[in-house]
Design a protein around this motif. Structure first.
Motif, PDB file in Angstrom:
ATOM      1  N   ALA A   7      -9.730  13.651 -23.186  1.00  0.00           N
ATOM      2  CA  ALA A   7      -8.205  13.346 -22.966  1.00  0.00           C
ATOM      3  C   ALA A   7      -7.325  12.174 -23.666  1.00  0.00           C
ATOM      4  CB  ALA A   7      -7.613  13.159 -21.473  1.00  0.00           C
ATOM      5  N   GLY A   8      -8.838  10.870 -23.398  1.00  0.00           N
ATOM      6  CA  GLY A   8      -8.435   9.574 -23.881  1.00  0.00           C
ATOM      7  C   GLY A   8      -7.225   9.051 -23.800  1.00  0.00           C
ATOM      8  N   ASP A   9      -6.286   8.484 -24.421  1.00  0.00           N
ATOM      9  CA  ASP A   9      -5.353   7.759 -23.959  1.00  0.00           C
ATOM     10  C   ASP A   9      -4.349   9.039 -23.886  1.00  0.00           C
ATOM     11  OD1 ASP A   9      -5.396   5.748 -26.921  1.00  0.00           O
ATOM     12  OD2 ASP A   9      -6.353   5.025 -24.919  1.00  0.00           O
ATOM     13  N   GLU A  10      -4.178   9.806 -23.934  1.00  0.00           N
ATOM     14  CA  GLU A  10      -3.174  10.824 -23.057  1.00  0.00           C
ATOM     15  C   GLU A  10      -3.185  10.074 -21.683  1.00  0.00           C
ATOM     16  OE1 GLU A  10      -2.252  15.630 -23.422  1.00  0.00           O
ATOM     17  OE2 GLU A  10      -3.150  14.502 -24.822  1.00  0.00           O
ATOM     18  N   PHE A  11      -4.292  10.833 -21.419  1.00  0.00           N
ATOM     19  CA  PHE A  11      -4.897  11.232 -19.896  1.00  0.00           C
ATOM     20  C   PHE A  11      -4.104   9.544 -19.115  1.00  0.00           C
ATOM     21  CE2 PHE A  11      -7.539  10.998 -16.013  1.00  0.00           C
ATOM     22  CZ  PHE A  11      -7.581  11.205 -15.449  1.00  0.00           C
ATOM     23  N   GLY A  12      -4.097   8.829 -19.417  1.00  0.00           N
ATOM     24  CA  GLY A  12      -4.557   7.164 -19.628  1.00  0.00           C
ATOM     25  C   GLY A  12      -2.832   7.038 -18.985  1.00  0.00           C
ATOM     26  N   GLU A  13      -2.030   7.814 -20.472  1.00  0.00           N
ATOM     27  CA  GLU A  13      -0.592   8.407 -20.134  1.00  0.00           C
ATOM     28  C   GLU A  13      -0.081   8.972 -18.936  1.00  0.00           C
ATOM     29  OE1 GLU A  13       0.770   9.486 -24.064  1.00  0.00           O
ATOM     30  OE2 GLU A  13      -0.075   6.756 -24.587  1.00  0.00           O
ATOM     31  N   ARG A  14      -0.466   9.867 -19.002  1.00  0.00           N
ATOM     32  CA  ARG A  14      -0.433  10.724 -17.898  1.00  0.00           C
ATOM     33  C   ARG A  14      -0.675   9.580 -16.387  1.00  0.00           C
ATOM     34  NH1 ARG A  14      -4.036  15.874 -17.543  1.00  0.00           N
ATOM     35  NH2 ARG A  14      -2.142  16.485 -16.354  1.00  0.00           N
ATOM     36  N   LEU A  15      -1.014   9.281 -16.166  1.00  0.00           N
ATOM     37  CA  LEU A  15      -1.353   8.107 -14.869  1.00  0.00           C
ATOM     38  C   LEU A  15      -0.169   6.940 -15.407  1.00  0.00           C
ATOM     39  CD1 LEU A  15      -5.219   7.379 -14.894  1.00  0.00           C
ATOM     40  CD2 LEU A  15      -4.232   9.402 -14.040  1.00  0.00           C
ATOM     41  N   LYS A  16      -0.554   6.613 -16.057  1.00  0.00           N
ATOM     42  CA  LYS A  16       1.194   5.931 -16.361  1.00  0.00           C
ATOM     43  C   LYS A  16       2.197   6.019 -15.905  1.00  0.00           C
ATOM     44  CE  LYS A  16      -0.731   1.694 -16.980  1.00  0.00           C
ATOM     45  NZ  LYS A  16      -0.882   0.695 -16.651  1.00  0.00           N
ATOM     46  N   ALA A  17       2.530   7.497 -15.982  1.00  0.00           N
ATOM     47  CA  ALA A  17       4.116   7.967 -14.979  1.00  0.00           C
ATOM     48  C   ALA A  17       3.858   8.022 -13.924  1.00  0.00           C
ATOM     49  CB  ALA A  17       3.794   9.367 -16.100  1.00  0.00           C
ATOM     50  N   TYR A  18       3.078   7.589 -13.194  1.00  0.00           N
ATOM     51  CA  TYR A  18       3.128   8.128 -11.493  1.00  0.00           C
ATOM     52  C   TYR A  18       4.002   6.661 -11.145  1.00  0.00           C
ATOM     53  CZ  TYR A  18       0.852  12.218 -11.524  1.00  0.00           C
ATOM     54  OH  TYR A  18       1.067  14.040 -11.130  1.00  0.00           O
ATOM     55  N   GLU A  19       3.449   5.607 -12.003  1.00  0.00           N
ATOM     56  CA  GLU A  19       3.870   3.782 -11.650  1.00  0.00           C
ATOM     57  C   GLU A  19       5.086   4.147 -10.915  1.00  0.00           C
ATOM     58  OE1 GLU A  19       0.962   0.894 -13.744  1.00  0.00           O
ATOM     59  OE2 GLU A  19       3.296   0.836 -15.122  1.00  0.00           O
ATOM     60  N   GLY A  20       5.600   3.384  -9.967  1.00  0.00           N
ATOM     61  CA  GLY A  20       6.802   3.429  -9.792  1.00  0.00           C
ATOM     62  C   GLY A  20       7.236   5.331  -8.678  1.00  0.00           C
ATOM     63  N   ARG A  21       7.156   5.489  -8.341  1.00  0.00           N
ATOM     64  CA  ARG A  21       7.277   6.910  -8.120  1.00  0.00           C
ATOM     65  C   ARG A  21       6.826   6.623  -6.020  1.00  0.00           C
ATOM     66  NH1 ARG A  21       4.785  12.634 -10.819  1.00  0.00           N
ATOM     67  NH2 ARG A  21       5.467  12.800  -8.677  1.00  0.00           N
ATOM     68  N   SER A  22       7.473   7.120  -6.076  1.00  0.00           N
ATOM     69  CA  SER A  22       7.372   7.642  -4.412  1.00  0.00           C
ATOM     70  C   SER A  22       6.461   7.974  -3.733  1.00  0.00           C
ATOM     71  CB  SER A  22       8.630   7.718  -3.718  1.00  0.00           C
ATOM     72  OG  SER A  22       9.981   6.935  -4.075  1.00  0.00           O
ATOM     73  N   ALA A  23       5.739   7.102  -3.074  1.00  0.00           N
ATOM     74  CA  ALA A  23       4.864   8.343  -2.324  1.00  0.00           C
ATOM     75  C   ALA A  23       4.923   8.534  -0.659  1.00  0.00           C
ATOM     76  CB  ALA A  23       3.503   6.876  -1.890  1.00  0.00           C
ATOM     77  N   ALA A  24       5.850   7.445  -0.201  1.00  0.00           N
ATOM     78  CA  ALA A  24       6.770   7.686   1.329  1.00  0.00           C
ATOM     79  C   ALA A  24       8.137   7.306   1.100  1.00  0.00           C
ATOM     80  CB  ALA A  24       5.687   7.661   1.955  1.00  0.00           C
ATOM     81  N   VAL A  25       8.629   8.170   1.802  1.00  0.00           N
ATOM     82  CA  VAL A  25      10.179   6.949   1.521  1.00  0.00           C
ATOM     83  C   VAL A  25      11.034   7.904   3.252  1.00  0.00           C
ATOM     84  CG1 VAL A  25      12.772   7.608   1.210  1.00  0.00           C
ATOM     85  CG2 VAL A  25      10.627   7.907  -0.503  1.00  0.00           C
ATOM     86  N   ALA A  26      11.436   6.339   4.241  1.00  0.00           N
ATOM     87  CA  ALA A  26      11.781   6.598   5.676  1.00  0.00           C
ATOM     88  C   ALA A  26      10.831   6.800   6.468  1.00  0.00           C
ATOM     89  CB  ALA A  26      12.704   6.479   5.311  1.00  0.00           C
ATOM     90  N   ARG A  27       9.559   7.573   5.843  1.00  0.00           N
ATOM     91  CA  ARG A  27       8.828   8.487   7.025  1.00  0.00           C
ATOM     92  C   ARG A  27       8.460   7.347   7.651  1.00  0.00           C
ATOM     93  NH1 ARG A  27       3.027  10.914   3.787  1.00  0.00           N
ATOM     94  NH2 ARG A  27       5.160  11.960   4.090  1.00  0.00           N
ATOM     95  N   PRO A  28       8.271   7.976   9.675  1.00  0.00           N
ATOM     96  CA  PRO A  28       8.204   7.304  10.879  1.00  0.00           C
ATOM     97  C   PRO A  28       6.972   7.011  11.079  1.00  0.00           C
ATOM     98  CG  PRO A  28       8.882   9.233  10.527  1.00  0.00           C
ATOM     99  CD  PRO A  28       9.492   9.453   9.168  1.00  0.00           C
ATOM    100  N   GLY A  29       6.256   5.879  11.383  1.00  0.00           N
ATOM    101  CA  GLY A  29       5.205   6.114  12.238  1.00  0.00           C
ATOM    102  C   GLY A  29       5.346   7.112  13.262  1.00  0.00           C
ATOM    103  N   LYS A  30       3.220   7.352  13.408  1.00  0.00           N
ATOM    104  CA  LYS A  30       3.415   8.180  14.364  1.00  0.00           C
ATOM    105  C   LYS A  30       3.403   7.810  15.175  1.00  0.00           C
ATOM    106  CE  LYS A  30       0.655  11.746  12.524  1.00  0.00           C
ATOM    107  NZ  LYS A  30      -0.646  12.519  12.170  1.00  0.00           N
ATOM    108  N   ASP A  31       3.507   6.818  16.101  1.00  0.00           N
ATOM    109  CA  ASP A  31       3.378   5.620  17.493  1.00  0.00           C
ATOM    110  C   ASP A  31       4.254   4.435  17.266  1.00  0.00           C
ATOM    111  OD1 ASP A  31       1.557   7.689  19.386  1.00  0.00           O
ATOM    112  OD2 ASP A  31       0.929   6.785  17.516  1.00  0.00           O
ATOM    113  N   PRO A  32       5.029   4.507  18.897  1.00  0.00           N
ATOM    114  CA  PRO A  32       5.607   3.367  18.583  1.00  0.00           C
ATOM    115  C   PRO A  32       4.922   1.831  18.722  1.00  0.00           C
ATOM    116  CG  PRO A  32       6.631   4.862  20.113  1.00  0.00           C
ATOM    117  CD  PRO A  32       5.664   5.262  19.824  1.00  0.00           C
TER     118      PRO A  32
END
Length: 312
Positions: A7-32
């Protein structure tokens, strides 16, 4: 040839494409935010700060991430970008993971009854790095924790996803020599502790303002907030306060099962170390132990706790 090399640099570019992507948005905590969890945390840490008790209690700031954790059942909802990224790395052969460091910023105290939500984003994915553990990528996530519209704090967490080094001899066979132990993360806040360990001396921080001892090392005093400190040398006497037996996951540098203890030192602070000199299934709460220092190679010295009583 491995997928990683092809994969070489192409694989690294695929990984870099994830920068800035949201992993969670306004997700509530399980407990107060709640008093029982605060109490358990303080008991485990040996933190007796009165600010964490009573009708005006606040949560210890370092609990910030605890209110966002998913537990064994996980968070509900679809798989997010972070899981996709880790799966991509796994499929490329970077199957091992180690946490490297975290940073927290506190903007607002959390109090019992607060309902938190959090946003998480993949902040950075490094270029391919070669470490003593193996070759892989550092992945940093940023989590913003809120109460309503108020930002309570920010948590950055960095891991290394890597493929362990596989050394071979001239015949192409892997050597029988045991792999090196992972190195502790040494930073500006704990460097003095590890320098002491290298000299076979266990140093405990002492606040010069109020005299409170603290361990692990921190930049400020939990009791009075003072930033000035000196050290005292531990006597080496202690007892097992609590312990776990590690069975999984296996790692080539370790020989499970083995016991890891939370040791209460004679000075009143607690530290984590392996319990040696007794079979793992004979370790007991309250067992007296004595500090020892074990050299694992020319560079790494670690403190361990040797049982002081005979076990039938």
């Amino acid at each position: 040839m491995s997928h990683e090399v092809e994969a070489g640099d192409e694989f690294g570019e695929r990984l870099k494409a994830y920068e800035g992507r949201s992993a969670a948005v306004a997700r509530p905590g399980k407990d107060p935010v709640n008093a029982p969890m605060i109490r358990h945390w303080c008991e485990a840490m040996g933190d007796t700060n009165p600010a964490y008790e009573g009708p005006d209690a606040i949560a210890p700031p370092t609990m910030l991430q605890a209110w966002t954790m998913a537990g064994l059942s996980g968070h509900t909802g679809r798989a997010h970008a972070y899981e996709e990224l880790l799966t991509l790395l796994d499929e490329a052969g970077f199957t091992s993971v180690v946490a490297t460091d975290c940073e927290q910023e506190y903007l607002r105290p959390l109090r019992p009854g607060d309902e938190i939500t959090f946003d998480s984003v993949i902040e950075t994915v490094s270029e391919k790095k070669t470490t003593k553990l193996g070759t892989g990528y550092f992945v940093t996530t940023r989590m913003d924790v809120r109460v309503g519209a108020d930002l309570a704090g920010t948590h950055r967490f960095r891991i290394l996803k890597y493929a362990p080094l596989r050394q071979t001899d001239q015949s192409g066979r892997r050597p029988r020599k045991k792999p090196a132990r992972p190195r502790p993360v040494v930073n500006r806040d704990n460097a003095g502790f590890w320098e002491g360990v290298q000299r076979h001396s266990l140093l405990i921080q002492r606040c010069t303002g109020c005299g409170t001892l603290r361990h692990p090392w921190l930049p400020g005093c939990n009791a009075c907030g003072g930033l000035d400190w000196d050290t005292v040398e531990a006597s080496g006497e202690g007892a097992v306060y609590s312990y776990v037996v590690m069975h999984h996951p296996p790692f080539p540098a370790f020989d499970p099962p083995y016991a890891v203890g939370l040791i209460e030192l004679a000075e009143g602070v607690r530290m984590i170390s392996n319990v040696v000199g007794v079979p793992y299934d004979k370790v007991r709460i309250g067992m007296p132990v004595r500090l020892e220092f074990q050299a694992h190679d020319d560079e790494l010295v670690l403190p361990v706790s040797r049982a002081r009583e005979e076990v039938a």
